[in-house]
Scaffold this motif. Structure first.
Motif, PDB file in Angstrom:
ATOM      1  N   MET A 171      19.477 -29.540  21.019  1.00  0.00           N
ATOM      2  CA  MET A 171      19.076 -28.546  20.488  1.00  0.00           C
ATOM      3  C   MET A 171      17.600 -29.030  20.229  1.00  0.00           C
ATOM      4  O   MET A 171      17.512 -29.264  18.860  1.00  0.00           O
ATOM      5  N   ASN A 172      16.421 -28.510  20.722  1.00  0.00           N
ATOM      6  CA  ASN A 172      15.134 -28.752  20.212  1.00  0.00           C
ATOM      7  C   ASN A 172      14.424 -27.405  20.202  1.00  0.00           C
ATOM      8  O   ASN A 172      14.126 -27.210  21.161  1.00  0.00           O
ATOM      9  N   VAL A 173      14.428 -27.115  19.086  1.00  0.00           N
ATOM     10  CA  VAL A 173      13.499 -25.802  18.803  1.00  0.00           C
ATOM     11  C   VAL A 173      12.218 -25.924  18.744  1.00  0.00           C
ATOM     12  O   VAL A 173      11.684 -26.786  17.925  1.00  0.00           O
TER      13      VAL A 173
END
Length: 221
Positions: A171-173
């Motif tokens: 998960m890379n926001v």
């Protein structure tokens, strides 16, 4: 007289056994033709779909190799049929190997090599003249199809890894909704609270006079 008797007996035997032998010979030829037709279908299908190895016809033809090249109803396997089955076993073992980014390119090259060996063995069993160079280079394989097939194989592998819990989902926001005014207000509030708590600032307190409550009761005399 004896010669006539022998000739007569032979004629009777030939008359009785002739139709039976003819039927058996016909059945044998039908079995041979059926086996060859089945082999020819497998070979022609694999040749036609060797550039589309995920197609249903290609997979179906592969799964029929054990049936068609196992000696037929006589169960007398020829040496050429055994060679086909041996190359098919090697190819099948390779197809079940795990693919990853490190071995994907080599895996595709090995797949091509083993498929050519198997097709060559089939051509030999069918008495067809196909050399390995023709089997390897005779098919038109668009690069887009090759890339698509490799991407599908990678996607299937990674999907299985994620669904089985062996591979986490990263998960890379990269961004949130942003308001410059709100950010500046929060910074000023934090700076003011920090100064007060450190004894370097003060809080302004404003006391407003309250209203006197009105009641109907009279004070005692």
């Amino acid at each position: 007289m004896e010669a006539n008797w022998v000739f007569g007996i032979g004629t009777i035997i030939a008359t009785l056994l002739g139709p039976i032998l003819a039927v058996q010979a016909q059945k044998y030829l039908e079995r041979v033709n059926e086996s060859r037709n089945q082999k020819a279908w497998i070979f022609s299908t694999l040749m036609a779909t060797r550039a589309a190895r995920l197609s249903p016809d290609h997979v179906r033809a592969l799964n029929m190799i054990d049936l068609a090249f196992n000696g037929g109803r006589s169960n007398r396997r020829k040496a050429s049929e055994t060679e086909v089955l041996d190359t098919w076993r090697d190819y099948l073992e390779h197809l079940t190997l795990t693919i990853n980014e490190a071995n994907a390119e080599r895996w595709v090259e090995k797949q091509q090599e083993l498929l050519v060996l198997m097709l060559s063995a089939m051509a030999t069993d069918l008495n067809l003249r196909y050399d390995r160079v023709l089997l390897r280079n005779g098919a038109y394989i668009p690069k887009g199809h090759t890339d698509l097939e490799l991407d599908q194989q990678k996607l299937r592998h990674y999907a299985i890894e994620v669904l089985s819990g062996n591979q986490p989902v990263n998960m890379n926001v990269t961004g949130f909704p942003f308001s410059e005014d709100m950010t500046n207000s929060q910074l000023k509030l934090q700076e003011g609270l920090a100064a007060v708590l450190a004894g370097q600032g003060h809080l302004k307190v404003r006391i407003e006079p309250g209203s006197t409550a009105q009641t109907d009761e009279k004070p005692p005399a």
